[in-house]
Design a protein around this motif. Structure first.
Motif, PDB file in Angstrom:
ATOM      1  N   VAL A  37       0.831  -1.214   0.000  1.00 54.48           N
ATOM      2  CA  VAL A  37       0.000   0.000   0.000  1.00 54.48           C
ATOM      3  C   VAL A  37       0.862   1.258   0.000  1.00 54.48           C
ATOM      4  CG1 VAL A  37      -0.357   0.261   2.505  1.00 54.48           C
ATOM      5  CG2 VAL A  37      -2.133   1.008   0.910  1.00 54.48           C
ATOM      6  N   TYR A  93       2.041   1.747  -3.602  1.00 52.95           N
ATOM      7  CA  TYR A  93       0.957   2.290  -4.424  1.00 52.95           C
ATOM      8  C   TYR A  93       0.717   3.761  -4.087  1.00 52.95           C
ATOM      9  CZ  TYR A  93      -0.296  -2.553  -5.615  1.00 52.95           C
ATOM     10  OH  TYR A  93      -0.292  -3.851  -6.059  1.00 52.95           O
ATOM     11  N   TYR A 128      -6.201   0.948   1.443  1.00 56.19           N
ATOM     12  CA  TYR A 128      -7.128   0.379   0.468  1.00 56.19           C
ATOM     13  C   TYR A 128      -8.562   0.704   0.885  1.00 56.19           C
ATOM     14  CZ  TYR A 128      -2.997  -2.425  -0.660  1.00 56.19           C
ATOM     15  OH  TYR A 128      -1.737  -2.839  -0.991  1.00 56.19           O
ATOM     16  N   ILE A 165      -3.942  -3.054  -8.589  1.00 55.59           N
ATOM     17  CA  ILE A 165      -3.860  -3.776  -7.322  1.00 55.59           C
ATOM     18  C   ILE A 165      -4.566  -5.115  -7.528  1.00 55.59           C
ATOM     19  CG2 ILE A 165      -4.466  -3.780  -4.878  1.00 55.59           C
ATOM     20  CD1 ILE A 165      -4.520  -0.647  -5.118  1.00 55.59           C
TER      21      ILE A 165
END
Length: 131
Positions: free
Chosen positions: A21, A24, A66, A90
């Motif tokens: 995460v 990202y 997320y 993802i």
């Protein structure tokens, strides 16, 4: 700007060097031209749930997690989402390893590909890819 909204606070996410995460989050912030502004305000956590916990407890003003994790925490409010094209896709792949000796592995994989698991995944906010 985002940095002004954060003020002296922090933005919690996963560690940008080792937690998906966080990777990202950095990719999205870079793509959107915000990394230089907010990179110093990132508080990297050991995983997405730890980052979410920092926000839920008020220890970080914002978090990048997320959507499926944020939806599971009643103490947080989603204030925005990154465009899908601002980071790599993802994806949560699943497979039985070639050396697996578990008699249940194939059945579990079949369950995950089946309608019951698909229904649960969608209810939890995941998008199920075509099989």
């Amino acid at each position: 700007p985002l940095a002004a909204k954060v003020g002296d606070g922090k933005i919690a996410t996963g560690d940008i060097a080792s937690v998906p995460v966080g990777k990202y989050a950095k990719a999205s912030l870079e793509k959107l031209g915000l990394w230089a502004e907010v990179g110093p305000k990132i508080a990297g956590a050991e995983n997405v749930r730890a980052a979410l916990g920092l926000v839920a407890r008020g220890e970080a003003k914002y978090g990048i997690v997320y959507a499926t994790d944020a939806a599971a925490e009643p103490k947080v409010v989603v204030v925005g989402t990154f465009p899908a094209d601002s980071h790599p896709p993802i994806v949560y792949p699943v497979a039985v390893t070639k050396d697996s000796t578990s008699p249940d592995a194939a059945a579990y994989l079949a369950f995950l590909k089946g309608p019951e698991a698909t229904k649960i995944s969608v209810e939890q906010g995941f998008t199920v890819l075509a099989k």
